[in-house]
Write a protein that holds these residues in place. Structure first.
Motif, PDB file in Angstrom:
ATOM      1  N   CYS A 194       0.726  -1.365   0.223  1.00 53.59           N
ATOM      2  CA  CYS A 194      -0.029  -0.232   0.028  1.00 53.59           C
ATOM      3  C   CYS A 194       0.888   1.275  -0.070  1.00 53.59           C
ATOM      4  O   CYS A 194       1.831   1.334   0.640  1.00 53.59           O
ATOM      5  N   THR A 196      -3.157   4.370   6.868  1.00 53.79           N
ATOM      6  CA  THR A 196      -2.032   5.099   6.978  1.00 53.79           C
ATOM      7  C   THR A 196      -1.313   5.389   8.305  1.00 53.79           C
ATOM      8  O   THR A 196      -0.507   6.097   8.602  1.00 53.79           O
ATOM      9  N   ALA A 216      -1.923  -2.628   3.822  1.00 51.98           N
ATOM     10  CA  ALA A 216      -1.289  -1.715   4.886  1.00 51.98           C
ATOM     11  C   ALA A 216      -0.982  -2.495   5.988  1.00 51.98           C
ATOM     12  O   ALA A 216      -0.253  -1.820   7.024  1.00 51.98           O
TER      13      ALA A 216
END
Length: 260
Positions: free
Chosen positions: A136, A197, A223
């Protein structure tokens, strides 16, 4: 089965398509728009429609045999096992209020599995993309979930606190906000991306459509996180969604299952 080189090409196409759609959306951002209310009481604008029309045109030009499913113009079926799933403007309420927490979502499902996803936030200058087993990326750099492993230290996100009660999730929502360190309504697709994130740990959505979910599932998985329905199943068709940083998934589900 898609080879890595082909998947990389598909992802590159999706990134550029999402950027183009974002440019269209930005032409309408913080301008005077007259939204229309759809039967489900959500809003749609010329920005939504024009962005989706552009995405469909780009897909038809590059991959004419692929299917397309979009929020505004429905499904274009094909004999291919590949279907592009479009949400041209996720977070329309934020968009209409001049708030930049909205995004263009584009995912590709191959034979029932979403293999790539792109989330473009043109007003923020953020783009997050992922493809199966290739990681990611957030504005070109590797993205990863946070290392928080105690629910008491987590930041929990949601879109609208009043949205849980109509779907029978009010008690669970209250339990989870009480169990976490902090909660904020940075919602819609941006909340899930904040988890991917590493900027938040949990995102709750009591109701979701396929086009809301398709881009997000591969992004969260690549991620290092989880994207599931409220039963804990990794699916884009559960009708609701929970994103976690992975480390907190079991703790979150323990709270959820107490009420189910």
């Amino acid at each position: 089965m898609i080879e890595k080189d082909q998947l990389r090409q598909l992802l590159d196409f999706a990134v550029e398509a999402a950027r183009e759609a974002g440019e269209i959306v930005m032409k309408y951002f913080q301008t005077t728009l007259t939204p229309e209310q759809k039967p489900d009481r959500t809003f749609v604008t010329a920005a939504d429609r024009n962005a989706e029309e552009r995405l469909r045109a780009l897909i038809r030009q590059a991959y004419p045999d692929h299917g397309i499913l979009g929020e505004e113009f429905g499904e274009q079926q094909s004999s291919s096992d590949r279907t592009w799933i479009i949400d041209p403007l996720d977070g329309t309420a934020s968009f209409l209020h001049g708030v930049p927490l909205f995004g263009v979502l584009l995912g590709l499902e191959v034979d029932g599995e979403v293999v790539l996803g792109v989330a473009n936030f043109p007003a923020l200058g953020e783009l997050v993309s992922a493809s199966k087993e290739m990681g990611c990326f957030w504005n070109g750099r590797r993205a990863a979930v946070s290392g928080v492993d105690d629910l008491k230290e987590a930041l929990l996100l949601y879109t609208d606190g009043a949205g849980f009660e109509p779907h029978g999730r009010e008690s669970t929502f209250r339990d989870l906000t009480a169990a976490t360190r902090m909660h904020r309504s940075w919602g819609d697709c941006y909340g899930h991306i904040l988890v991917a994130t590493g900027r938040a740990e949990v995102m709750l959505d009591p109701v979701m459509n396929i086009w809301d979910c398709a881009a997000l599932l591969p992004i969260l998985l690549e991620a290092g996180g989880t994207f599931t329905d409220w039963q804990g199943r990794p699916t884009i068709r559960g009708g609701n969604a929970i994103s976690t940083n992975g480390r907190l998934f079991d703790q979150v589900m323990q709270v959820v299952k107490k009420r189910n």
